[in-house]
Design a protein around this motif. Structure first.
Motif, PDB file in Angstrom:
ATOM      1  N   PHE A   1       4.248  -6.071  29.442  1.00 15.84           N
ATOM      2  CA  PHE A   1       2.797  -6.283  29.511  1.00 15.84           C
ATOM      3  C   PHE A   1       2.264  -6.827  28.183  1.00 15.84           C
ATOM      4  CE2 PHE A   1      -1.637  -4.417  29.564  1.00 15.84           C
ATOM      5  CZ  PHE A   1      -2.125  -5.261  30.538  1.00 15.84           C
ATOM      6  N   VAL A   2       2.628  -6.173  27.097  1.00 17.28           N
ATOM      7  CA  VAL A   2       2.181  -6.663  25.786  1.00 17.28           C
ATOM      8  C   VAL A   2       2.827  -8.018  25.493  1.00 17.28           C
ATOM      9  CG1 VAL A   2       2.168  -6.182  23.307  1.00 17.28           C
ATOM     10  CG2 VAL A   2       1.785  -4.321  24.935  1.00 17.28           C
ATOM     11  N   GLY A   3       4.094  -8.153  25.861  1.00 19.26           N
ATOM     12  CA  GLY A   3       4.827  -9.390  25.598  1.00 19.26           C
ATOM     13  C   GLY A   3       4.179 -10.612  26.239  1.00 19.26           C
ATOM     14  N   VAL A   4       3.832 -10.507  27.510  1.00 20.33           N
ATOM     15  CA  VAL A   4       3.305 -11.704  28.176  1.00 20.33           C
ATOM     16  C   VAL A   4       1.934 -12.103  27.621  1.00 20.33           C
ATOM     17  CG1 VAL A   4       4.657 -11.471  30.279  1.00 20.33           C
ATOM     18  CG2 VAL A   4       2.421 -10.363  30.142  1.00 20.33           C
ATOM     19  N   TYR A   5       1.149 -11.121  27.225  1.00 21.41           N
ATOM     20  CA  TYR A   5      -0.120 -11.463  26.575  1.00 21.41           C
ATOM     21  C   TYR A   5       0.145 -12.211  25.275  1.00 21.41           C
ATOM     22  CZ  TYR A   5      -3.983  -9.464  29.251  1.00 21.41           C
ATOM     23  OH  TYR A   5      -4.953  -9.243  30.194  1.00 21.41           O
ATOM     24  N   CYS A   6       1.106 -11.699  24.492  1.00 19.84           N
ATOM     25  CA  CYS A   6       1.378 -12.334  23.187  1.00 19.84           C
ATOM     26  C   CYS A   6       2.024 -13.710  23.346  1.00 19.84           C
ATOM     27  CB  CYS A   6       2.281 -11.441  22.339  1.00 19.84           C
ATOM     28  SG  CYS A   6       1.469  -9.933  21.829  1.00 19.84           S
ATOM     29  N   ILE A   7       2.683 -13.940  24.476  1.00 24.19           N
ATOM     30  CA  ILE A   7       3.291 -15.262  24.689  1.00 24.19           C
ATOM     31  C   ILE A   7       2.215 -16.262  25.134  1.00 24.19           C
ATOM     32  CG2 ILE A   7       4.882 -16.605  26.129  1.00 24.19           C
ATOM     33  CD1 ILE A   7       6.531 -13.972  26.402  1.00 24.19           C
ATOM     34  N   PHE A   8       1.418 -15.873  26.116  1.00 21.73           N
ATOM     35  CA  PHE A   8       0.611 -16.896  26.782  1.00 21.73           C
ATOM     36  C   PHE A   8      -0.808 -17.042  26.253  1.00 21.73           C
ATOM     37  CE2 PHE A   8       4.022 -16.063  29.878  1.00 21.73           C
ATOM     38  CZ  PHE A   8       4.553 -17.336  29.895  1.00 21.73           C
TER      39      PHE A   8
ATOM     40  N   VAL B   1       9.516 -15.888  19.418  1.00 20.20           N
ATOM     41  CA  VAL B   1      10.120 -14.595  19.103  1.00 20.20           C
ATOM     42  C   VAL B   1       9.733 -13.568  20.162  1.00 20.20           C
ATOM     43  CG1 VAL B   1      10.135 -12.705  17.432  1.00 20.20           C
ATOM     44  CG2 VAL B   1      10.267 -15.068  16.634  1.00 20.20           C
ATOM     45  N   VAL B   2       8.444 -13.531  20.497  1.00 16.77           N
ATOM     46  CA  VAL B   2       8.001 -12.567  21.516  1.00 16.77           C
ATOM     47  C   VAL B   2       8.650 -12.883  22.856  1.00 16.77           C
ATOM     48  CG1 VAL B   2       6.024 -11.543  22.666  1.00 16.77           C
ATOM     49  CG2 VAL B   2       5.807 -12.302  20.320  1.00 16.77           C
ATOM     50  N   ALA B   3       8.777 -14.170  23.163  1.00 18.73           N
ATOM     51  CA  ALA B   3       9.362 -14.551  24.450  1.00 18.73           C
ATOM     52  C   ALA B   3      10.800 -14.063  24.547  1.00 18.73           C
ATOM     53  CB  ALA B   3       9.307 -16.069  24.630  1.00 18.73           C
ATOM     54  N   ILE B   4      11.545 -14.211  23.454  1.00 19.52           N
ATOM     55  CA  ILE B   4      12.947 -13.792  23.497  1.00 19.52           C
ATOM     56  C   ILE B   4      13.034 -12.267  23.665  1.00 19.52           C
ATOM     57  CG2 ILE B   4      15.044 -13.625  22.103  1.00 19.52           C
ATOM     58  CD1 ILE B   4      14.226 -16.479  21.017  1.00 19.52           C
ATOM     59  N   ILE B   5      12.172 -11.531  22.956  1.00 19.12           N
ATOM     60  CA  ILE B   5      12.157 -10.067  23.114  1.00 19.12           C
ATOM     61  C   ILE B   5      11.816  -9.695  24.558  1.00 19.12           C
ATOM     62  CG2 ILE B   5      10.944  -7.940  22.435  1.00 19.12           C
ATOM     63  CD1 ILE B   5      10.509  -9.285  19.671  1.00 19.12           C
ATOM     64  N   THR B   6      10.802 -10.356  25.098  1.00 19.26           N
ATOM     65  CA  THR B   6      10.352 -10.015  26.451  1.00 19.26           C
ATOM     66  C   THR B   6      11.432 -10.338  27.480  1.00 19.26           C
ATOM     67  OG1 THR B   6       8.139 -10.583  25.695  1.00 19.26           O
ATOM     68  CG2 THR B   6       8.425 -10.275  28.051  1.00 19.26           C
ATOM     69  N   VAL B   7      12.105 -11.452  27.291  1.00 18.86           N
ATOM     70  CA  VAL B   7      13.183 -11.802  28.219  1.00 18.86           C
ATOM     71  C   VAL B   7      14.295 -10.761  28.149  1.00 18.86           C
ATOM     72  CG1 VAL B   7      15.060 -13.446  28.593  1.00 18.86           C
ATOM     73  CG2 VAL B   7      12.723 -14.277  28.344  1.00 18.86           C
ATOM     74  N   LEU B   8      14.660 -10.354  26.937  1.00 16.16           N
ATOM     75  CA  LEU B   8      15.726  -9.355  26.803  1.00 16.16           C
ATOM     76  C   LEU B   8      15.328  -8.041  27.472  1.00 16.16           C
ATOM     77  CD1 LEU B   8      16.938 -10.032  23.148  1.00 16.16           C
ATOM     78  CD2 LEU B   8      18.103 -10.605  25.290  1.00 16.16           C
TER      79      LEU B   8
END
Lengths: 281, 613
Positions: free
Chosen positions: B475-482, B518-525
């Motif tokens: 949830f936090v990741g997708v906000y920080c990506i997009f 960076v956030v995208a890679i964390i979120t994908v993992l």
């Protein structure tokens, strides 16, 4: 859990809104006469968007904070809704959204519902994979005839200009677009191969160049300078490198440039590119 | 309505052989799981591609030795080249939109739960159902094969974006890398996918209209069923247009026709008609392809998200322990979105060269579609108002859906305006908008659905602890990506650029680009926690009873997992609406749809239970 979720939603909301609010990353300074109205419309819209976004997220956070399950035996409120509320929020959003849509047409209409004003400076734009070609009519103000059968990239006749046409005698072509300041400009947009898109961020203007079509658009630049021109429609392998420059010149300097013969025209543009720095960001 | 007509018609005995049971199964539940597995595989491919793209955008020119080994053509010496990047863009979009966002919500969860939720033993046409999955799978194999048979050593597939604009996509090899065999396979794959989706849509519509059990009137259906039904109607009306367009595009490429290719083209130094490799073309219209594509493409956005909306409504109500607020308004909103969705495709084409007056019309219709979307949001908030929320993992994802749907949808108010599209078109602002709403929100709907229905499908609960970790980071990741991508769009960053290094005006965005990667890679993992949870829970999860969530709809009246014919030979009878939570005076805070009416209800008749027959 409910409180944690509420706080996270609020923090994300605050972060998202402030990213727009601090304007650290924002539109480049505009250089076209329609841009002020467009930027104002953007501001109005983004304020409506920001308020709606924040209000919805704050309300969502409030609900999950306030109505989390607690160790009591009370049940939730038993309701199937309220027709009155449905009518109210349907009408209110319809008025706001459609109002925005109607307001959002004015700049569009000013650019696209009328022909270019008389006396506009005309440039024919012929895009091809990873290169821009700008065709100037020269002193006579009349474009020489072009024909796809005459195109010969290896001979640098990128646009197929018919050298035998008297109107073509004083025509110039260059990969840089040079236009006069404060005078309407009409572009006649063509493409030789695939779809490209003419995109100068400072102009707040974008238009596809479609093979088989000659699309006429017009705008007025009101700041002199040198600006980056990009292709904004995927056109193949080197799309990201399909770059050129737009020079917006004082009327006199522009007229002098257009009056130059072929060889001097080329070197003069090189000089002008060096003379005008890119905007600082 | 038609509850009597279907009894005993579709009874089929459970198959005994492994192949009939798990491979060429006619059971809608098995087919649903097959679709979900397909989506789970496809999404790994799509995500991996997005990671490669982010690596290339943030650290251009970096040598990744492993890529040199894996993709010697696309990343010679370990450096991703532009054509490799663009084929990643194309394949990522195509795989995600078609094989993830169209398969899991509809073919997966819809297939599994629509028949059970309306009290049917199976889909109306089980053989057709099996075919629709296998056809779709063939489509997926074909799109993957485009990676290996791209006809050019340096790409892993076609170059055209998921929209495949002609004439770039129509000209063939002459237009450059990524326009050879890979592009043919891309078109063929999509055409196959269209056929599979059409078969599925017919089945959904027929099943829902004809196979509802006794008492299951339309207005007693769960909102999920309304969403799947509307999605099926959209698919039925839009996929044929794409199929037709795809066939014409293929003819332009292979048979020398000129549907999308105008005359007088001069490509890669060659004039049309002067060599055999570039036959003469005349009279085609590149814009025609865009109309055909977006006539499908815009409804496709709703095909992707409507099932997520349905699941969200369903799950919010269940864990709010409250009836859905404004059920009728929700049904009308789904219909309004579906209907208006067919009249707004031109907003993808404001700057395409089509008539500016058409653009204005499309623009006003486009902003109108925000109204039913807002109505849905208000009703979700209304459902939470006065609730007693249980924060299970499915509930967290459903709340996340609402948040992300608002975040992604609301910028449609910017993009839908003709004037504002002038600076915004084809920038990262658009990318941010549709990834949030069509991509991430839809996926959140599917995460919610997975955590919610997993116990029904496998008889075991998923780990709540892992589920919650998965939720918070994602949830936090997708906000920080997009969200940062919106401001990249304001600065003017164009989509589908293999590198941003060429332009001075983009250089100041570099820190943001790196942050997003960076956030995208964390979120994908983080998604591997979800995969682990899925597999682990199938074997080791806590045993679930028939109704672990204390929910009200028909799928919770049968065993977990349900028997082959769903209700062990006895079809349920429905007496009330789908979301009877917190009913005053009832012994529990939930009343199942199959609970017969009490004497007081018959006399008092509170009128909230939908139509009675």
């Amino acid at each position: 859990m409910g409180r944690a979720l509420a706080v996270i939603i609020w923090i994300l909301t605050l972060g998202s809104v402030s990213l727009f609010f601090v304007k650290q990353w924002w539109f480049p300074t505009a250089i076209s006469s329609h841009a002020a109205a467009l930027d104002r419309q953007f501001l109005i819209t983004i304020i409506v968007v920001g308020i709606s976004f924040a209000a919805a997220q704050v309300a969502l956070g409030y609900m999950v904070w306030k109505y989390r399950e607690r160790p009591t035996n009370d049940r939730a409120v038993y309701t199937h809704g309220s027709n009155r509320l449905e009518v109210i929020w349907t009408i209110v959003t319809a008025v706001i959204f459609i109002g925005l849509a109607v307001m959002g047409q004015s700049v569009w209409a000013s650019l696209h519902f009328s022909k270019a004003p008389a006396g506009s400076f005309q440039v024919e734009v012929v895009a091809q994979q990873f290169q821009w070609n700008f065709h100037y009519a020269g002193n006579d103000g009349v474009f020489g005839r072009t024909d796809p059968n005459l195109i010969d990239d290896s001979a640098l006749n990128f646009i197929g200009l018919d050298e035998t046409d008297p109107n073509a005698k004083d025509d110039q072509t260059h990969s840089v677009i040079a236009i006069p300041v404060n005078r309407p400009v009409e572009l006649i947009l063509r493409s030789k191969d695939v779809i490209h898109n003419f995109w100068v961020p400072q102009l707040r203007f974008k238009q596809d160049l479609v093979p088989g079509m000659a699309i006429r658009v017009h705008f007025t630049a009101n700041q002199t300078g040198k600006y980056e021109l990009a292709c904004a429609e995927l056109c193949g392998q080197l799309h990201f490198k399909m770059k050129s420059y737009m020079l917006v010149l004082p009327e006199a300097e522009h007229q002098a440039l257009m009056a130059l013969p072929q060889e001097q025209f080329q070197s003069r543009i090189t000089e002008l590119l060096a003379k005008y720095p890119l905007p600082t960001y | 309505m038609s509850a009597e007509t279907h009894e005993a018609v579709h009874r089929h005995e459970p198959p005994t052989s492994f192949i009939r049971k798990y491979i060429f199964s006619l059971d809608h539940k098995v087919i649903g799981i097959q679709y979900i597995i397909l989506a789970l595989v496809a999404v790994i491919v799509g995500m991996t591609m997005s990671v490669l793209m982010r690596m290339n955008l943030s650290w251009p020119g970096t040598n990744w030795p492993i890529l040199a080994t894996l993709f010697p053509g696309g990343a010679p010496g370990g450096v991703i080249n532009p054509e490799f990047y663009l084929s990643l863009v194309t394949m990522h979009g195509t795989i995600m939109v078609f094989f993830v966002l169209t398969t899991a919500p509809q073919g997966g969860f819809g297939n599994y739960f629509l028949p059970i939720q309306i009290g049917a033993e199976d889909m109306a046409f089980p053989v057709l159902n099996m075919l629709s999955f296998w056809v779709t799978l063939v489509g997926f194999i074909v799109i993957l094969s485009a990676i290996f048979f791209s006809g050019s050593a340096s790409t892993i597939g076609p170059i055209g974006g998921w929209t495949g604009y002609a004439p770039l996509s129509a000209l063939g090899q002459i237009a450059g890398p990524g326009q050879g065999m890979g592009m043919n396979l891309w078109i063929i794959s999509i055409a196959i996918f269209c056929v599979g989706s059409l078969l599925g849509a017919l089945n959904f519509i027929t099943t829902l209209l004809n196979m509802r059990t006794r008492g299951m009137s339309l207005m007693r259906m769960p909102l999920t069923c309304w969403a799947w039904f509307t999605t099926a109607v959209l698919a039925l009306l839009s996929f044929p247009v794409l199929l037709g367009g795809g066939i014409l595009l293929l003819l332009d490429r292979l048979a020398g026709t000129s549907f999308f290719i105008p005359g007088g083209l001069y490509v890669s130094g060659i004039l049309s008609g002067t060599t055999p490799s570039f036959p003469i073309h005349t009279g085609g219209s590149p814009i025609l392809w865009q109309h055909l594509f977006w006539f499908f493409g815009h409804p496709e956005v709703y095909i992707a998200i409507l099932p997520g909306m349905g699941a969200t409504s369903h799950i919010l109500s269940t864990f709010a322990r409250k009836p859905v607020f404004g059920y009728r308004a929700m049904v009308f909103a789904i219909f309004a979105i579906g209907l208006l969705g067919f009249f707004v495709w031109g907003h993808h084409m404001f700057i395409s060269g089509m008539s500016p007056y058409s653009a204005m019309t499309f623009s006003i219709l486009t902003l109108s579609i925000g109204v039913p979307s807002a109505v849905k949001t208000f009703n979700w908030l209304g459902t939470l108002w006065g609730a007693r929320i249980r924060f299970t993992t499915p509930m967290l994802f459903a709340i996340g859906f609402v948040s992300l749907f608002v975040a992604g949808g609301i910028t449609g108010l910017v993009l839908g305006q003709t004037s504002l599209d002038l600076p915004m078109h084809d920038t990262y602002f658009v990318l941010a908008h549709f990834h949030l709403v069509m991509g991430v929100a839809s996926i959140f709907g599917m995460f919610a659905a997975t955590y919610f229905w997993f116990p029904k499908m496998f008889g075991r609960m998923m780990s709540e602890r892992l589920g919650k970790i998965h939720f918070w980071i994602t949830f936090v990741g997708v906000y920080c990506i997009f969200v940062p991508m919106h401001v990249m769009g304001l600065v003017g960053m164009p989509r589908r650029y293999a590198q941003f290094t060429e332009y001075t005006f983009l250089s100041r965005l570099h820190p943001l680009v790196v942050f997003v990667s960076v956030v995208a890679i964390i979120t994908v993992l983080t998604q591997f926690i979800f995969y682990f949870n899925l597999i682990w829970s199938i074997f080791k999860g806590k045993k679930a009873g028939a109704n672990p969530w204390e929910a009200t709809t028909l799928e919770w009246t049968t065993a977990s997992p349900p028997p082959h014919d769903n209700f062990a030979g006895v079809l349920p009878v429905v007496y009330r609406g789908p979301y009877e939570f917190a009913v005053p005076g009832a012994p529990n805070d939930f009343v199942m749809q199959t609970e017969p009416e009490t004497e007081t209800e018959r006399v008092g008749g509170n009128g909230h239970n939908g139509h009675r027959h």
